[in-house]
Design a protein around this motif. Structure first.
Motif, PDB file in Angstrom:
ATOM      1  N   LEU A 208      -1.299   5.098   0.889  1.00  0.00           N
ATOM      2  CA  LEU A 208      -0.811   4.019   1.746  1.00  0.00           C
ATOM      3  C   LEU A 208       0.532   3.484   1.277  1.00  0.00           C
ATOM      4  O   LEU A 208       1.302   2.935   2.073  1.00  0.00           O
ATOM      5  CB  LEU A 208      -1.836   2.879   1.789  1.00  0.00           C
ATOM      6  CG  LEU A 208      -3.139   3.175   2.551  1.00  0.00           C
ATOM      7  CD1 LEU A 208      -4.128   2.036   2.353  1.00  0.00           C
ATOM      8  CD2 LEU A 208      -2.853   3.382   4.040  1.00  0.00           C
ATOM      9  N   ASN A 209       0.809   3.641  -0.017  1.00  0.00           N
ATOM     10  CA  ASN A 209       2.066   3.139  -0.571  1.00  0.00           C
ATOM     11  C   ASN A 209       3.115   4.232  -0.766  1.00  0.00           C
ATOM     12  O   ASN A 209       4.146   4.001  -1.390  1.00  0.00           O
ATOM     13  CB  ASN A 209       1.806   2.438  -1.906  1.00  0.00           C
ATOM     14  CG  ASN A 209       1.105   1.096  -1.715  1.00  0.00           C
ATOM     15  OD1 ASN A 209       1.725   0.117  -1.329  1.00  0.00           O
ATOM     16  ND2 ASN A 209      -0.195   1.073  -1.951  1.00  0.00           N
ATOM     17  N   THR A 210       2.820   5.414  -0.234  1.00  0.00           N
ATOM     18  CA  THR A 210       3.787   6.519  -0.301  1.00  0.00           C
ATOM     19  C   THR A 210       4.597   6.550   0.984  1.00  0.00           C
ATOM     20  O   THR A 210       4.029   6.695   2.062  1.00  0.00           O
ATOM     21  CB  THR A 210       3.066   7.858  -0.504  1.00  0.00           C
ATOM     22  OG1 THR A 210       2.311   7.808  -1.707  1.00  0.00           O
ATOM     23  CG2 THR A 210       4.072   9.003  -0.563  1.00  0.00           C
ATOM     24  N   PRO A 211       5.911   6.412   0.908  1.00  0.00           N
ATOM     25  CA  PRO A 211       6.738   6.430   2.113  1.00  0.00           C
ATOM     26  C   PRO A 211       6.572   7.743   2.882  1.00  0.00           C
ATOM     27  O   PRO A 211       6.429   8.805   2.296  1.00  0.00           O
ATOM     28  CB  PRO A 211       8.164   6.281   1.587  1.00  0.00           C
ATOM     29  CG  PRO A 211       8.001   5.692   0.216  1.00  0.00           C
ATOM     30  CD  PRO A 211       6.716   6.227  -0.311  1.00  0.00           C
ATOM     31  N   VAL A 212       6.547   7.627   4.198  1.00  0.00           N
ATOM     32  CA  VAL A 212       6.473   8.826   5.030  1.00  0.00           C
ATOM     33  C   VAL A 212       7.840   9.478   5.057  1.00  0.00           C
ATOM     34  O   VAL A 212       8.857   8.814   5.319  1.00  0.00           O
ATOM     35  CB  VAL A 212       6.045   8.455   6.467  1.00  0.00           C
ATOM     36  CG1 VAL A 212       6.029   9.696   7.355  1.00  0.00           C
ATOM     37  CG2 VAL A 212       4.680   7.775   6.440  1.00  0.00           C
ATOM     38  N   PRO A 213       7.941  10.768   4.748  1.00  0.00           N
ATOM     39  CA  PRO A 213       9.252  11.443   4.766  1.00  0.00           C
ATOM     40  C   PRO A 213       9.916  11.347   6.128  1.00  0.00           C
ATOM     41  O   PRO A 213       9.236  11.435   7.172  1.00  0.00           O
ATOM     42  CB  PRO A 213       8.908  12.901   4.416  1.00  0.00           C
ATOM     43  CG  PRO A 213       7.592  12.834   3.740  1.00  0.00           C
ATOM     44  CD  PRO A 213       6.859  11.684   4.362  1.00  0.00           C
ATOM     45  N   ALA A 214      11.199  11.150   6.112  1.00  0.00           N
ATOM     46  CA  ALA A 214      11.950  11.082   7.380  1.00  0.00           C
ATOM     47  C   ALA A 214      11.905  12.447   8.054  1.00  0.00           C
ATOM     48  O   ALA A 214      11.978  13.495   7.424  1.00  0.00           O
ATOM     49  CB  ALA A 214      13.384  10.680   7.110  1.00  0.00           C
ATOM     50  N   THR A 215      11.774  12.439   9.368  1.00  0.00           N
ATOM     51  CA  THR A 215      11.743  13.681  10.129  1.00  0.00           C
ATOM     52  C   THR A 215      13.130  14.311  10.148  1.00  0.00           C
ATOM     53  O   THR A 215      14.134  13.623  10.401  1.00  0.00           O
ATOM     54  CB  THR A 215      11.284  13.417  11.570  1.00  0.00           C
ATOM     55  OG1 THR A 215      10.003  12.775  11.533  1.00  0.00           O
ATOM     56  CG2 THR A 215      11.184  14.721  12.349  1.00  0.00           C
TER      57      THR A 215
END
Length: 217
Positions: A208-215
Protein backbone atom coordinates in the motif's frame (compact mmCIF):
# COMPACT_ATOMS: atom_id res chain seq x y z
CA UNK A 1 -27.92 -19.09 31.31
CA UNK A 2 -25.36 -20.71 29.01
CA UNK A 3 -26.11 -20.47 25.31
CA UNK A 4 -24.58 -22.97 22.88
CA UNK A 5 -25.86 -21.50 19.61
CA UNK A 6 -26.77 -18.11 18.21
CA UNK A 7 -25.32 -14.66 18.72
CA UNK A 8 -25.57 -14.87 22.51
CA UNK A 9 -23.17 -17.83 22.54
CA UNK A 10 -20.30 -15.74 21.13
CA UNK A 11 -17.78 -14.35 23.59
CA UNK A 12 -17.82 -10.65 24.42
CA UNK A 13 -14.96 -8.78 26.10
CA UNK A 14 -17.31 -7.04 28.51
CA UNK A 15 -18.58 -10.40 29.77
CA UNK A 16 -15.29 -12.35 29.73
CA UNK A 17 -12.81 -13.16 32.47
CA UNK A 18 -9.56 -15.00 31.76
CA UNK A 19 -7.70 -17.34 34.10
CA UNK A 20 -4.17 -18.36 33.12
CA UNK A 21 -3.07 -21.43 35.04
CA UNK A 22 0.45 -22.74 35.71
CA UNK A 23 2.39 -21.46 32.73
CA UNK A 24 5.56 -22.39 34.63
CA UNK A 25 8.96 -23.96 33.86
CA UNK A 26 8.22 -27.31 35.54
CA UNK A 27 5.11 -27.84 33.42
CA UNK A 28 6.80 -26.61 30.25
CA UNK A 29 9.66 -29.09 30.75
CA UNK A 30 7.32 -32.02 30.14
CA UNK A 31 5.10 -30.38 27.52
CA UNK A 32 4.90 -32.86 24.63
CA UNK A 33 1.60 -32.09 22.91
CA UNK A 34 2.88 -28.89 21.27
CA UNK A 35 6.08 -27.11 20.39
CA UNK A 36 6.88 -25.45 23.76
CA UNK A 37 7.85 -22.22 22.03
CA UNK A 38 4.43 -22.12 20.35
CA UNK A 39 2.66 -22.41 23.70
CA UNK A 40 4.75 -19.60 25.17
CA UNK A 41 3.95 -17.49 22.09
CA UNK A 42 0.24 -18.30 22.16
CA UNK A 43 -0.23 -17.79 25.89
CA UNK A 44 1.57 -14.45 25.63
CA UNK A 45 -0.65 -13.42 22.72
CA UNK A 46 -3.71 -14.44 24.72
CA UNK A 47 -2.59 -12.33 27.68
CA UNK A 48 -1.94 -9.33 25.42
CA UNK A 49 -5.33 -9.70 23.76
CA UNK A 50 -7.08 -9.80 27.13
CA UNK A 51 -5.27 -6.65 28.19
CA UNK A 52 -6.08 -4.90 24.92
CA UNK A 53 -9.79 -5.64 25.27
CA UNK A 54 -9.93 -4.83 28.98
CA UNK A 55 -10.70 -8.42 30.01
CA UNK A 56 -9.84 -9.09 33.68
CA UNK A 57 -7.05 -11.66 33.81
CA UNK A 58 -6.14 -13.78 36.83
CA UNK A 59 -2.63 -15.23 36.94
CA UNK A 60 -2.15 -18.30 39.07
CA UNK A 61 0.66 -20.76 39.71
CA UNK A 62 1.11 -23.90 41.76
CA UNK A 63 4.01 -24.27 44.21
CA UNK A 64 6.00 -21.59 42.41
CA UNK A 65 8.91 -21.92 44.82
CA UNK A 66 9.57 -25.38 43.39
CA UNK A 67 7.89 -25.27 39.99
CA UNK A 68 9.14 -21.87 38.93
CA UNK A 69 7.55 -18.50 38.28
CA UNK A 70 5.03 -17.89 35.51
CA UNK A 71 6.76 -17.09 32.23
CA UNK A 72 7.96 -13.49 32.27
CA UNK A 73 6.47 -13.04 28.80
CA UNK A 74 3.07 -13.25 30.50
CA UNK A 75 3.80 -11.40 33.72
CA UNK A 76 5.38 -8.56 31.73
CA UNK A 77 1.94 -7.93 30.23
CA UNK A 78 0.58 -7.35 33.75
CA UNK A 79 3.60 -5.94 35.60
CA UNK A 80 1.68 -4.69 38.62
CA UNK A 81 -0.47 -7.76 39.15
CA UNK A 82 0.18 -10.30 41.87
CA UNK A 83 0.19 -13.97 40.95
CA UNK A 84 -2.00 -16.21 43.10
CA UNK A 85 0.14 -19.18 44.13
CA UNK A 86 -1.73 -22.32 45.12
CA UNK A 87 -1.29 -25.72 46.67
CA UNK A 88 -4.52 -27.06 45.15
CA UNK A 89 -3.97 -28.82 41.83
CA UNK A 90 -7.56 -27.93 40.94
CA UNK A 91 -7.57 -24.13 40.72
CA UNK A 92 -11.33 -24.02 41.28
CA UNK A 93 -10.86 -25.48 44.75
CA UNK A 94 -8.74 -22.49 45.72
CA UNK A 95 -11.20 -20.00 47.17
CA UNK A 96 -8.85 -17.07 46.64
CA UNK A 97 -8.96 -17.62 42.89
CA UNK A 98 -12.70 -18.22 42.77
CA UNK A 99 -13.38 -15.09 44.82
CA UNK A 100 -11.33 -12.92 42.46
CA UNK A 101 -13.11 -14.37 39.43
CA UNK A 102 -16.54 -13.88 40.98
CA UNK A 103 -15.70 -10.30 41.94
CA UNK A 104 -15.43 -9.40 38.25
CA UNK A 105 -19.15 -10.00 37.87
CA UNK A 106 -18.59 -11.82 34.56
CA UNK A 107 -19.88 -15.26 33.60
CA UNK A 108 -17.92 -16.10 30.43
CA UNK A 109 -14.98 -17.90 32.01
CA UNK A 110 -11.97 -18.47 29.75
CA UNK A 111 -9.19 -20.82 30.85
CA UNK A 112 -5.77 -21.78 29.50
CA UNK A 113 -2.98 -23.58 31.28
CA UNK A 114 -0.48 -26.39 31.68
CA UNK A 115 -1.19 -29.27 31.71
CA UNK A 116 -4.46 -29.67 29.81
CA UNK A 117 -5.31 -33.05 31.32
CA UNK A 118 -4.73 -31.92 34.91
CA UNK A 119 -4.66 -28.23 35.75
CA UNK A 120 -7.03 -27.24 32.96
CA UNK A 121 -9.50 -30.12 32.94
CA UNK A 122 -10.20 -30.16 36.67
CA UNK A 123 -11.18 -26.49 37.12
CA UNK A 124 -13.06 -26.47 33.82
CA UNK A 125 -15.25 -29.43 34.80
CA UNK A 126 -15.65 -28.05 38.35
CA UNK A 127 -16.66 -24.57 37.12
CA UNK A 128 -19.09 -26.04 34.58
CA UNK A 129 -20.79 -27.82 37.45
CA UNK A 130 -21.09 -24.48 39.23
CA UNK A 131 -22.95 -23.00 36.27
CA UNK A 132 -20.19 -21.09 34.48
CA UNK A 133 -19.98 -20.71 30.72
CA UNK A 134 -16.45 -22.08 30.20
CA UNK A 135 -14.16 -21.78 27.18
CA UNK A 136 -10.73 -23.41 26.93
CA UNK A 137 -8.01 -21.88 24.75
CA UNK A 138 -6.40 -25.04 23.48
CA UNK A 139 -3.31 -23.62 21.78
CA UNK A 140 -2.32 -21.66 24.90
CA UNK A 141 -2.56 -24.93 26.83
CA UNK A 142 -0.74 -28.22 26.47
CA UNK A 143 -0.31 -31.67 27.92
CA UNK A 144 2.33 -34.23 28.68
CA UNK A 145 1.52 -36.01 25.41
CA UNK A 146 -0.61 -35.48 22.33
CA UNK A 147 -2.96 -38.17 23.62
CA UNK A 148 -3.34 -36.62 27.07
CA UNK A 149 -4.10 -33.19 25.57
CA UNK A 150 -6.63 -34.55 23.09
CA UNK A 151 -8.35 -36.86 25.57
CA UNK A 152 -8.65 -33.94 28.02
CA UNK A 153 -10.26 -31.83 25.29
CA UNK A 154 -12.75 -34.62 24.56
CA UNK A 155 -13.51 -34.95 28.26
CA UNK A 156 -14.14 -31.21 28.65
CA UNK A 157 -16.32 -31.03 25.53
CA UNK A 158 -18.40 -33.90 26.90
CA UNK A 159 -18.78 -31.90 30.12
CA UNK A 160 -20.06 -28.88 28.18
CA UNK A 161 -16.98 -26.69 27.66
CA UNK A 162 -16.28 -24.69 24.52
CA UNK A 163 -12.91 -24.98 22.72
CA UNK A 164 -11.15 -22.14 20.91
CA UNK A 165 -7.70 -20.93 19.90
CA UNK A 166 -6.27 -17.56 20.93
CA UNK A 167 -6.67 -15.89 17.54
CA UNK A 168 -10.26 -17.11 17.21
CA UNK A 169 -10.99 -15.68 20.65
CA UNK A 170 -9.40 -12.32 19.85
CA UNK A 171 -11.35 -12.16 16.60
CA UNK A 172 -14.58 -12.93 18.43
CA UNK A 173 -13.88 -10.18 20.93
CA UNK A 174 -13.20 -7.77 18.05
CA UNK A 175 -16.28 -8.99 16.10
CA UNK A 176 -16.40 -5.99 13.74
CA UNK A 177 -13.45 -4.12 12.19
CA UNK A 178 -15.57 -0.96 12.33
CA UNK A 179 -14.98 -1.10 16.10
CA UNK A 180 -11.74 0.81 15.91
CA UNK A 181 -11.01 1.26 19.63
CA UNK A 182 -9.08 -2.02 19.85
CA UNK A 183 -8.21 -2.67 16.20
CA UNK A 184 -4.73 -1.15 16.32
CA UNK A 185 -3.76 -3.14 19.44
CA UNK A 186 -5.10 -6.38 17.97
CA UNK A 187 -3.23 -5.77 14.73
CA UNK A 188 -0.01 -5.20 16.68
CA UNK A 189 -0.51 -8.47 18.58
CA UNK A 190 -1.06 -10.29 15.29
CA UNK A 191 2.12 -8.77 13.86
CA UNK A 192 4.16 -10.22 16.71
CA UNK A 193 2.36 -13.48 17.45
CA UNK A 194 0.20 -14.63 14.52
CA UNK A 195 3.01 -15.74 12.23
CA UNK A 196 1.74 -15.79 8.63
CA UNK A 197 -1.17 -13.46 9.30
CA UNK A 198 1.13 -10.91 10.89
CA UNK A 199 3.67 -11.12 8.07
CA UNK A 200 0.89 -10.85 5.48
CA UNK A 201 -0.34 -7.67 7.17
CA UNK A 202 3.14 -6.14 7.06
CA UNK A 203 3.43 -7.13 3.40
CA UNK A 204 0.06 -5.50 2.72
CA UNK A 205 1.30 -2.29 4.33
CA UNK A 206 4.44 -2.42 2.20
CA UNK A 207 2.39 -2.78 -0.98
CA UNK A 208 0.00 0.00 0.00
CA UNK A 209 2.96 2.30 0.58
CA UNK A 210 4.76 1.39 -2.64
CA UNK A 211 4.25 4.02 -5.36
CA UNK A 212 2.61 2.74 -8.52
CA UNK A 213 5.10 3.01 -11.42
CA UNK A 214 4.21 5.67 -13.95
CA UNK A 215 2.80 4.27 -17.18
CA UNK A 216 5.31 4.53 -20.00
CA UNK A 217 4.24 7.22 -22.47
Amino acid sequence: MTFRNGLASLLRPEDSVLVLIDHQPFQLANLNSHDPQAVVNNSTALAKAAKAFGVPTILTSVLAERGGLIFSQITDVFPDQAVIDRTFINTWEDQAVVDVVKATGRKQLIIAGLWTEVCVAMPVIHALGDGWDVTVITDASGGTSVESHEVAIQRMIAAGANMMTWLALASEWQRDWARTEHAAELTDIMKHHAAGSGIAFLWEQQLLNTPVPATAG
